[in-house]
Design a protein around this motif. Structure first.
Motif, PDB file in Angstrom:
ATOM      1  N   GLY A  60       0.897  -1.160  -0.027  1.00 39.57           N
ATOM      2  CA  GLY A  60       0.109   0.141   0.039  1.00 39.57           C
ATOM      3  C   GLY A  60       0.784   1.178  -0.017  1.00 39.57           C
ATOM      4  O   GLY A  60       2.129   1.206   0.377  1.00 39.57           O
ATOM      5  N   PHE A  61       0.362   2.247  -0.403  1.00 38.63           N
ATOM      6  CA  PHE A  61       1.039   3.588  -0.464  1.00 38.63           C
ATOM      7  C   PHE A  61       0.679   4.747   0.342  1.00 38.63           C
ATOM      8  O   PHE A  61      -0.836   4.804   0.372  1.00 38.63           O
ATOM      9  CB  PHE A  61       1.316   3.994  -1.882  1.00 38.63           C
ATOM     10  N   VAL A  62       1.159   5.331   1.040  1.00 39.25           N
ATOM     11  CA  VAL A  62       0.429   6.609   1.988  1.00 39.25           C
ATOM     12  C   VAL A  62       1.431   7.815   1.601  1.00 39.25           C
ATOM     13  O   VAL A  62       2.837   7.768   1.817  1.00 39.25           O
ATOM     14  CB  VAL A  62       0.778   6.036   3.544  1.00 39.25           C
ATOM     15  N   TYR A  63       0.575   8.881   1.172  1.00 42.00           N
ATOM     16  CA  TYR A  63       1.393  10.031   1.214  1.00 42.00           C
ATOM     17  C   TYR A  63       0.758  11.099   1.765  1.00 42.00           C
ATOM     18  O   TYR A  63      -0.419  11.230   2.325  1.00 42.00           O
ATOM     19  CB  TYR A  63       1.187  10.641  -0.396  1.00 42.00           C
ATOM     20  N   GLY A  64       1.587  12.307   2.185  1.00 39.56           N
ATOM     21  CA  GLY A  64       0.910  13.275   2.802  1.00 39.56           C
ATOM     22  C   GLY A  64       0.256  14.163   1.706  1.00 39.56           C
ATOM     23  O   GLY A  64       0.815  14.234   0.461  1.00 39.56           O
ATOM     24  N   TRP A  68       6.211  16.391  -1.086  1.00 42.92           N
ATOM     25  CA  TRP A  68       7.068  16.631  -2.163  1.00 42.92           C
ATOM     26  C   TRP A  68       6.885  15.311  -3.192  1.00 42.92           C
ATOM     27  O   TRP A  68       7.412  15.585  -4.391  1.00 42.92           O
ATOM     28  CB  TRP A  68       8.539  16.961  -1.893  1.00 42.92           C
ATOM     29  N   MET A  69       6.810  14.139  -2.778  1.00 43.75           N
ATOM     30  CA  MET A  69       6.764  12.966  -3.461  1.00 43.75           C
ATOM     31  C   MET A  69       5.478  12.871  -4.285  1.00 43.75           C
ATOM     32  O   MET A  69       4.397  13.058  -3.639  1.00 43.75           O
ATOM     33  CB  MET A  69       6.792  11.651  -2.942  1.00 43.75           C
ATOM     34  N   ASP A  70       5.112  12.559  -5.448  1.00 46.02           N
ATOM     35  CA  ASP A  70       3.956  12.648  -6.453  1.00 46.02           C
ATOM     36  C   ASP A  70       3.373  11.167  -6.311  1.00 46.02           C
ATOM     37  O   ASP A  70       4.105  10.179  -6.722  1.00 46.02           O
ATOM     38  CB  ASP A  70       4.538  12.733  -7.682  1.00 46.02           C
ATOM     39  N   PRO A  71       2.350  11.161  -5.817  1.00 44.29           N
ATOM     40  CA  PRO A  71       1.593   9.802  -5.755  1.00 44.29           C
ATOM     41  C   PRO A  71       1.119   9.549  -7.121  1.00 44.29           C
ATOM     42  O   PRO A  71       0.597   7.995  -7.245  1.00 44.29           O
ATOM     43  CB  PRO A  71       0.517  10.363  -4.763  1.00 44.29           C
ATOM     44  N   GLN A  76      -0.563   4.897 -10.740  1.00 41.27           N
ATOM     45  CA  GLN A  76      -0.125   4.165 -12.152  1.00 41.27           C
ATOM     46  C   GLN A  76       0.066   2.538 -11.914  1.00 41.27           C
ATOM     47  O   GLN A  76      -0.596   1.839 -12.405  1.00 41.27           O
ATOM     48  CB  GLN A  76       0.955   4.698 -12.783  1.00 41.27           C
ATOM     49  N   VAL A  77       0.567   2.491 -10.839  1.00 41.46           N
ATOM     50  CA  VAL A  77       0.770   0.723 -10.256  1.00 41.46           C
ATOM     51  C   VAL A  77      -0.669   0.251  -9.847  1.00 41.46           C
ATOM     52  O   VAL A  77      -0.903  -0.799 -10.241  1.00 41.46           O
ATOM     53  CB  VAL A  77       1.530   0.712  -8.970  1.00 41.46           C
ATOM     54  N   GLN A  78      -1.342   0.901  -9.224  1.00 37.28           N
ATOM     55  CA  GLN A  78      -2.799   0.623  -8.795  1.00 37.28           C
ATOM     56  C   GLN A  78      -3.523   0.521 -10.164  1.00 37.28           C
ATOM     57  O   GLN A  78      -4.364  -0.636 -10.376  1.00 37.28           O
ATOM     58  CB  GLN A  78      -3.611   1.667  -8.066  1.00 37.28           C
ATOM     59  N   GLU A  79      -3.274   1.151 -11.153  1.00 37.16           N
ATOM     60  CA  GLU A  79      -4.103   1.130 -12.508  1.00 37.16           C
ATOM     61  C   GLU A  79      -3.446  -0.034 -13.102  1.00 37.16           C
ATOM     62  O   GLU A  79      -4.281  -0.814 -13.964  1.00 37.16           O
ATOM     63  CB  GLU A  79      -4.124   2.239 -13.336  1.00 37.16           C
ATOM     64  N   ARG A  89      -3.303   5.627  -0.089  1.00 34.14           N
ATOM     65  CA  ARG A  89      -3.815   6.719   0.803  1.00 34.14           C
ATOM     66  C   ARG A  89      -3.410   7.911   0.937  1.00 34.14           C
ATOM     67  O   ARG A  89      -1.922   8.077   0.714  1.00 34.14           O
ATOM     68  CB  ARG A  89      -3.854   5.902   2.299  1.00 34.14           C
ATOM     69  N   ILE A  90      -4.015   9.059   1.214  1.00 32.34           N
ATOM     70  CA  ILE A  90      -3.516  10.399   1.346  1.00 32.34           C
ATOM     71  C   ILE A  90      -3.720  10.940   2.764  1.00 32.34           C
ATOM     72  O   ILE A  90      -5.256  10.863   3.191  1.00 32.34           O
ATOM     73  CB  ILE A  90      -4.097  11.345   0.229  1.00 32.34           C
ATOM     74  N   VAL A  91      -2.593  11.325   3.320  1.00 31.25           N
ATOM     75  CA  VAL A  91      -2.977  11.817   4.798  1.00 31.25           C
ATOM     76  C   VAL A  91      -3.099  13.354   4.879  1.00 31.25           C
ATOM     77  O   VAL A  91      -2.182  13.883   4.407  1.00 31.25           O
ATOM     78  CB  VAL A  91      -1.901  11.311   5.915  1.00 31.25           C
TER      79      VAL A  91
END
Length: 138
Positions: A60-64, A68-71, A76-79, A89-91
């Motif tokens: 799973g991926f979690v970003y703020g 500065w990292m682009d989700p 794309q991995v999800q697609e 997920r975005i916090v």
């Protein structure tokens, strides 16, 4: 900092660490823009997703929301692997140091990811133990 980039004083180190997460971003935003066209992972995880899922490794991926990292890469991995159920997920109210900038939001999203993985892998992956079960004694 001390000589050679080391910190001799713990208070000085604490102040440096605090400023890195409390102040607004600068260099990391520029670096991300400069490296974007040229920086590629040596061994991208993208191509290994199906193997990880088969072995019972939840991804799973979690970003703020101000990270500065682009989700977009995670999306794309999800697609690319819609059958693998890879959550992104975005916090809110957090940048790259989301565990510090919004600890409650971070814990909520990570706990949700763990529970989702627990549900997905239960009974499907040999040796998978539900997170609510106690580990075997060694």
């Amino acid at each position: 900092g001390g000589e050679g980039g080391r910190f001799d004083d713990l208070d000085e180190l604490a102040e440096y660490a605090y400023c890195n997460v409390a102040l607004g971003g600068s260099g990391e935003y520029a670096l991300s823009k400069i490296l974007r066209p040229y920086a590629w992972a040596y061994s991208p995880l993208t191509h290994r997703m199906p193997n990880l899922e088969e072995k019972g490794v939840a991804v799973g991926f979690v970003y703020g929301d101000r990270d500065w990292m682009d989700p977009s890469h995670a999306l794309q991995v999800q697609e690319r692997y819609p059958h693998l159920d890879i959550p992104v997920r975005i916090v809110s109210r957090a940048g790259h140091q989301l565990h510090v900038q919004n600890p409650e939001g971070f814990v909520k999203e990570v706990a949700s990811l763990v529970l989702d993985a627990d549900r997905r892998f239960a009974g499907r992956v040999p040796g998978h133990r539900r997170s609510s079960e106690k580990p075997a004694q060694l």
